[in-house]
Write a protein that holds these residues in place. Structure first.
Motif, mmCIF file in Angstrom:
data_model
loop_
_atom_site.group_PDB
_atom_site.id
_atom_site.type_symbol
_atom_site.label_atom_id
_atom_site.label_comp_id
_atom_site.label_asym_id
_atom_site.label_seq_id
_atom_site.Cartn_x
_atom_site.Cartn_y
_atom_site.Cartn_z
ATOM 1 N N SER A 152 105.066 -60.010 -62.122
ATOM 2 C CA SER A 152 104.576 -58.789 -61.465
ATOM 3 C C SER A 152 103.078 -58.882 -61.197
ATOM 4 O O SER A 152 102.591 -58.408 -60.168
ATOM 5 C CB SER A 152 104.900 -57.558 -62.295
ATOM 6 O OG SER A 152 104.189 -57.566 -63.508
ATOM 7 N N GLN A 153 102.324 -59.508 -62.101
ATOM 8 C CA GLN A 153 100.891 -59.672 -61.866
ATOM 9 C C GLN A 153 100.640 -60.627 -60.707
ATOM 10 O O GLN A 153 99.730 -60.402 -59.897
ATOM 11 C CB GLN A 153 100.195 -60.174 -63.137
ATOM 12 C CG GLN A 153 100.112 -59.104 -64.203
ATOM 13 C CD GLN A 153 99.553 -59.633 -65.511
ATOM 14 O OE1 GLN A 153 99.410 -60.836 -65.700
ATOM 15 N NE2 GLN A 153 99.248 -58.729 -66.424
ATOM 16 N N LEU A 154 101.425 -61.678 -60.610
ATOM 17 C CA LEU A 154 101.281 -62.606 -59.479
ATOM 18 C C LEU A 154 101.611 -61.911 -58.167
ATOM 19 O O LEU A 154 100.930 -62.112 -57.163
ATOM 20 C CB LEU A 154 102.167 -63.836 -59.675
ATOM 21 C CG LEU A 154 101.710 -64.838 -60.742
ATOM 22 C CD1 LEU A 154 102.771 -65.917 -60.925
ATOM 23 C CD2 LEU A 154 100.385 -65.465 -60.364
ATOM 24 N N GLN A 155 102.648 -61.087 -58.170
ATOM 25 C CA GLN A 155 103.022 -60.377 -56.960
ATOM 26 C C GLN A 155 101.953 -59.367 -56.562
ATOM 27 O O GLN A 155 101.621 -59.230 -55.388
ATOM 28 C CB GLN A 155 104.371 -59.681 -57.131
ATOM 29 C CG GLN A 155 105.533 -60.644 -57.129
ATOM 30 C CD GLN A 155 106.847 -59.957 -57.442
ATOM 31 O OE1 GLN A 155 106.870 -58.837 -57.951
ATOM 32 N NE2 GLN A 155 107.948 -60.633 -57.140
ATOM 33 N N THR A 160 97.249 -57.881 -53.093
ATOM 34 C CA THR A 160 95.818 -57.594 -52.980
ATOM 35 C C THR A 160 95.165 -58.562 -52.004
ATOM 36 O O THR A 160 94.385 -58.141 -51.129
ATOM 37 C CB THR A 160 95.134 -57.704 -54.362
ATOM 38 O OG1 THR A 160 95.799 -56.813 -55.254
ATOM 39 C CG2 THR A 160 93.667 -57.354 -54.281
ATOM 40 N N ILE A 161 95.455 -59.821 -52.131
ATOM 41 C CA ILE A 161 94.882 -60.831 -51.225
ATOM 42 C C ILE A 161 95.331 -60.565 -49.801
ATOM 43 O O ILE A 161 94.533 -60.627 -48.862
ATOM 44 C CB ILE A 161 95.280 -62.259 -51.678
ATOM 45 C CG1 ILE A 161 94.588 -62.591 -53.003
ATOM 46 C CG2 ILE A 161 94.929 -63.290 -50.617
ATOM 47 C CD1 ILE A 161 95.047 -63.880 -53.637
ATOM 48 N N HIS A 162 96.600 -60.222 -49.640
ATOM 49 C CA HIS A 162 97.113 -59.919 -48.303
ATOM 50 C C HIS A 162 96.382 -58.715 -47.714
ATOM 51 O O HIS A 162 96.016 -58.714 -46.531
ATOM 52 C CB HIS A 162 98.628 -59.651 -48.381
ATOM 53 C CG HIS A 162 99.245 -59.288 -47.077
ATOM 54 N ND1 HIS A 162 99.425 -60.204 -46.077
ATOM 55 C CD2 HIS A 162 99.700 -58.095 -46.601
ATOM 56 C CE1 HIS A 162 99.971 -59.595 -45.044
ATOM 57 N NE2 HIS A 162 100.150 -58.312 -45.339
ATOM 58 N N GLY A 163 96.145 -57.686 -48.538
ATOM 59 C CA GLY A 163 95.422 -56.502 -48.070
ATOM 60 C C GLY A 163 93.997 -56.824 -47.653
ATOM 61 O O GLY A 163 93.491 -56.322 -46.636
#
Length: 172
Positions: A152-155, A160-163
């Motif tokens: 879940s932290q990786l997802q 966040t990076i995508h945003g």
């Protein structure tokens, strides 16, 4: 009762003792016919086999069984019935529930997970005993929990990076 009849009863009890991993010695004396019938019905619904046996025959069956049941011999006094079950805590829960209305059956002793429990005061401890499958499920859940946290932290990190990338793209 003829000795051949006794031998058949002892052999049947021995086979049941050897085939079930859990059994409870209880006292159901004092229950009237209707209450006994209700208890048997409740046992049937919860896959518990209720057998009434003479103490001497039950002792001979216990002596001839493959299990170490010597500690149970002291409980073979008065009226004795045996509850056989696949899950160790099911008869304890059944006894506790039935006692709310009828004050019986009384727990004399129990053989659960290769351990002997003596007396009515052990009923709450027996209710808390988990079956092998419940313990395996707990271990799997414990092993699965850290892995789910990492995933879940990786997802969330990926989101966040995508945003951030989307925001930078919109600025240009």
């Amino acid at each position: 009762m003829k000795s051949t009849e006794k031998k058949v009863i002892i052999d049947n009890l021995k086979n049941q003792i050897d085939s079930y991993n859990h059994f409870y010695l209880t006292d159901i004396s004092g229950l009237n016919a209707a209450d006994t019938s209700d208890l048997r019905r409740l046992c049937f619904k919860q896959d518990v086999k209720l057998v009434v046996a003479k103490n001497t025959l039950l002792r001979k069956a216990l002596e001839s069984s493959e299990k170490n049941t010597e500690e149970l011999y002291d409980a073979l006094k008065g009226n004795t019935s045996v509850m056989f079950a696949e899950n160790g805590n099911v008869p304890a829960k059944l006894i506790k529930e039935f006692q709310k209305k009828h004050k019986k059956p009384l727990l004399k002793a129990a053989f659960v997970e290769e351990s002997v429990y003596m007396g009515e005061n052990q009923l709450d401890a027996l209710i808390a005993v988990k079956s092998k499958n419940e313990l395996i499920a707990d271990v799997v859940a414990l092993l699965k929990s850290p892995m789910q946290t990492v995933l879940s932290q990786l997802q969330s990190g990926g989101n966040t990076i995508h945003g951030v990338l989307e925001t930078l793209k919109e600025r240009e």
